[in-house]
Scaffold this active site. Sequence first.
Site, PDB file in Angstrom:
ATOM      1  N   HIS A 177       0.857  -1.191   0.000  1.00 55.77           N
ATOM      2  CA  HIS A 177       0.000   0.000   0.000  1.00 55.77           C
ATOM      3  C   HIS A 177       0.902   1.254   0.000  1.00 55.77           C
ATOM      4  CE1 HIS A 177      -2.478   3.099   1.999  1.00 55.77           C
ATOM      5  NE2 HIS A 177      -3.486   2.509   1.382  1.00 55.77           N
ATOM      6  N   PRO A 178       0.439   2.357  -0.569  1.00 55.04           N
ATOM      7  CA  PRO A 178       1.299   3.555  -0.642  1.00 55.04           C
ATOM      8  C   PRO A 178       1.800   4.082   0.705  1.00 55.04           C
ATOM      9  CG  PRO A 178      -0.655   3.823  -2.002  1.00 55.04           C
ATOM     10  CD  PRO A 178      -0.826   2.529  -1.279  1.00 55.04           C
ATOM     11  N   ARG A 179       1.174   3.698   1.776  1.00 52.97           N
ATOM     12  CA  ARG A 179       1.628   4.146   3.094  1.00 52.97           C
ATOM     13  C   ARG A 179       2.823   3.304   3.589  1.00 52.97           C
ATOM     14  NH1 ARG A 179       3.121   5.993   6.844  1.00 52.97           N
ATOM     15  NH2 ARG A 179       2.058   6.696   8.706  1.00 52.97           N
ATOM     16  N   LYS A 180       3.172   2.293   2.809  1.00 53.49           N
ATOM     17  CA  LYS A 180       4.298   1.440   3.189  1.00 53.49           C
ATOM     18  C   LYS A 180       5.580   1.948   2.529  1.00 53.49           C
ATOM     19  CE  LYS A 180       1.430  -1.106   5.510  1.00 53.49           C
ATOM     20  NZ  LYS A 180       0.257  -0.246   5.682  1.00 53.49           N
ATOM     21  N   VAL A 181       6.683   1.266   2.816  1.00 49.45           N
ATOM     22  CA  VAL A 181       8.001   1.781   2.401  1.00 49.45           C
ATOM     23  C   VAL A 181       8.200   1.701   0.886  1.00 49.45           C
ATOM     24  CG1 VAL A 181      10.459   1.278   2.658  1.00 49.45           C
ATOM     25  CG2 VAL A 181       8.994   1.332   4.659  1.00 49.45           C
TER      26      VAL A 181
END
Length: 376
Positions: A177-181
């Site tokens: 997900h875009p909130r991940k690294v």
Amino acid sequence: MIPISKPFLTAEEAQQAYDTILSGWITQGPKVTEFEKNIAEYVGTKYAIAVSNCTTALHLAMLVSEISAGDEVICPSLSYIATANAIKYVNAIPVFAEINPLTYNLDIDDVERKITKKTKAILLVHQIGMPADIDEFSSLAKKYNLKIIEDAACAVGSSYKGKKIGNHSDLVCFSLHPRKVITTGDGGFITTNREDYYERLKLLRQHGMSVNDRERHVSKKVIFENHLEIGYNYRLTDIQASVGIKQLEKLDWIVSERRKIAHKYHEAFKNISYLKIPQEENGYYSNYQSYSIYLEKNCPISRNELMQQMLNFGIATRRGIMTIHREIAYKKEFQNISLPITENVSDNSILLPLFVPMSESDFDYIVSKFLEIILK
Ligand SMILES: Cc1ncc(COP(=O)(O)O)c(C=O)c1O
């Protein structure tokens, strides 16, 4: 406005997606296969299976572990709701255990207290990228004949005792997900060394089909597929995988840059007695998917007021990790449980912006405003 996070995506990823779109093969196909091979190599496992997100990865992990109705699975309540939802999808029972307030990860003594005859597994979350103590939990699991499933949604690129997360247990689930690294828009994968798990995971993510689209497409002979069991459509697309291939090449660099920023935050806050910075033990290597600070009781400002004042200065922050048992979807069923440490940590911690690249001036501005507010 300084955001809480930003994906590190460049023209290279866009070019990969562009090329894949024009290749004519856009759903699960050669790019997914290549991405899986690269992930397995990176993590050091025999197999990686790409799926649509980490929630579906966790669901499949529950299914191949044969966790079913009435089984208990111990997990933290201090996590994203998907952790417990995956347990619910197979009609099993999430049993919430306390966490260690300095690492945000499960407290092993409380986990042991919560083991019953119905316990089948421990769902070990590496919260905000900080590895949990996998060896200790594996010994505990062995003692009680339980399975370990790792929820490594936040932990791509983190390591534990010299090996990448993904390498230690039979089923490790990751998010893109875009909130991940690193990210593929949405996406996820599972790593495993077990061939039987690998074969079944491949079936389950694609409707239980004995032959996948790609094999049928390239075959010189007419072949017909069978549907061997009731599966799901949890595929990743080739467009996403082609972005993932580029992202994976940059992962170690992104993590090292994130760690530099995290260490600068540590330095800025370490002497303020009522701020507790995340604790990384020897042998642990966090990707700092988020930077969380816990505010002790004697902090002169409340967490919510601090968030508001940071926002007034144009700096986005987020509340600490949620508690699942207090969400409306879970509240009624779990109204009688007591998790004071979990609730306290969730209510009194704050996430600060962390993304790559972060300019010196942005970093200095965040820290100076944060200190100005709390030391006022
Ligand atoms: C601990 C944890 N587990 C699972 C998930 C679900 O991941 P996804 O959004 O890829 O389904 C998340 C996402 O934030 C998470 O933080």
